[in-house]
Design an enzyme around this catalytic site. Sequence first.
Site, PDB file in Angstrom:
ATOM      1  N   ASP A   4       0.865  -1.185   0.000  1.00  0.00           N
ATOM      2  CA  ASP A   4       0.000   0.000   0.000  1.00  0.00           C
ATOM      3  C   ASP A   4       0.901   1.233   0.000  1.00  0.00           C
ATOM      4  OD1 ASP A   4      -3.118   0.828   0.936  1.00  0.00           O
ATOM      5  OD2 ASP A   4      -1.555   2.293   1.345  1.00  0.00           O
ATOM      6  N   ASP A 104      -3.733   2.478  -5.262  1.00  0.00           N
ATOM      7  CA  ASP A 104      -2.420   2.473  -4.611  1.00  0.00           C
ATOM      8  C   ASP A 104      -2.132   1.189  -3.836  1.00  0.00           C
ATOM      9  OD1 ASP A 104      -3.919   2.765  -2.268  1.00  0.00           O
ATOM     10  OD2 ASP A 104      -2.437   4.109  -1.373  1.00  0.00           O
ATOM     11  N   GLU A 105      -2.829   0.107  -4.167  1.00  0.00           N
ATOM     12  CA  GLU A 105      -2.506  -1.122  -3.446  1.00  0.00           C
ATOM     13  C   GLU A 105      -2.716  -2.387  -4.265  1.00  0.00           C
ATOM     14  OE1 GLU A 105      -5.537  -2.119  -0.195  1.00  0.00           O
ATOM     15  OE2 GLU A 105      -5.724   0.036  -0.477  1.00  0.00           O
TER      16      GLU A 105
END
Length: 360
Positions: A4, A104-105
């Site tokens: 993350d 974002d992960e």
Amino acid sequence: MHVDLDYFYAQCEENRSPNIRGKPVVVCVYSGRTEESGVVSTSNYLARKYGVKAGIPITRAKKLLESAGAVFLPMNRPLYEQVSERIMEILRGHGDAFEKVGIDEAYLDISTKADSSFEQARNIAGEVKRQILTEEQITGSIGIAPNKLVAKIASDERKPDGLTMVRPEEVSSFLAQLPASRIPGVGKKVEDKLDQMHVKTIAQLLTLSPTILVETFGRSLGGYLFRAARGEDDETVKERKQPTQLSRIATLKRDTSDVGEILPLLGELANSVIAKLKEKRMTCESVAIIAILNDLSIHTKSKTLEQPSSDEKIIMDAAQGLMKEFLKSMPAAIIRRTGVRVSALSKPTGQTDISNFMKV
Ligand code: DCP
Ligand code: CA
Ligand code: CA
């Protein structure tokens, strides 16, 4: 492994404008209504020290950061998406299997690459962090564990730039000390209910019987909580399919039924969808407009194109034509928000395969 990225949108902004480094940075979603209206999308860690976090009103953030020399920036999604796509390519290369779960992960199955060794897994994580930092100047936090659930909880343990490894024999002790709210899916509502049952930590959650959990939260969520508290999860890391639709939606400067005020915004949204489509090298076969009225009712109108397309003029004409038709069919409609959606997406491969021969 779960990766993350740290304060992602704000970190992208810091990289674009290095002069804002060292200041509180707040990325804002302006609703466009008044100069200040809207909410915070995210903030860097310095701004968080002042209590500024995702979801709070911009006006509140401005008060909290008064005379702190903070920088407020509008959200720039295309920039974050580009950075994200490049980082996802880096991540993909490190996994036996790769699953993006948000801008974002992502999860990586590294069982084979790490030869089932946690020490080896730690080296891979170090390499992933180093590569993201040198190539994109972005830091992220990583969790390594025997399954996706525990890896996700672990990636959140030491932020920013963290690396947390939980070996199989450490799962119970790692989870026990954490608040129950750290379990993914435990939001405010579940947390409040657990509070009423005097359950704050995962250790306390362990004392609830499956019967009580199912009675309180239903079969699905109750069962999930029972297993999650024990660190049990057998989901595999699987590549997600390409999206089948794309949409953009925005609020008008003021509520209106004037086509002259609506079309420019609709045009911007259509352009943004077209750009995204081209970036993904995909075509769409259906175009729709979305109209949310001042009574918050949602209306859509769609049309099928003659053939799959990513052509600007075809999609723009379709969207604007649909909006004109909509306004004609509902002359009393006063529009508050509007949007464009393209669907039935596909990716022309440009390859001749057996299906092309079958059509002839
Ligand atoms: N985001 C948003 N609105 C929210 C939550 C998130 O617009 N309510 C956006 C901005 C974030 C990005 O999604 O940068 C990723 O969300 P995260 O929850 O991972 O938060 P951050 O990456 O910003 O911070 P952290 O360092 O805590 O992961
Ligand atoms: Ca993040
Ligand atoms: Ca995230």
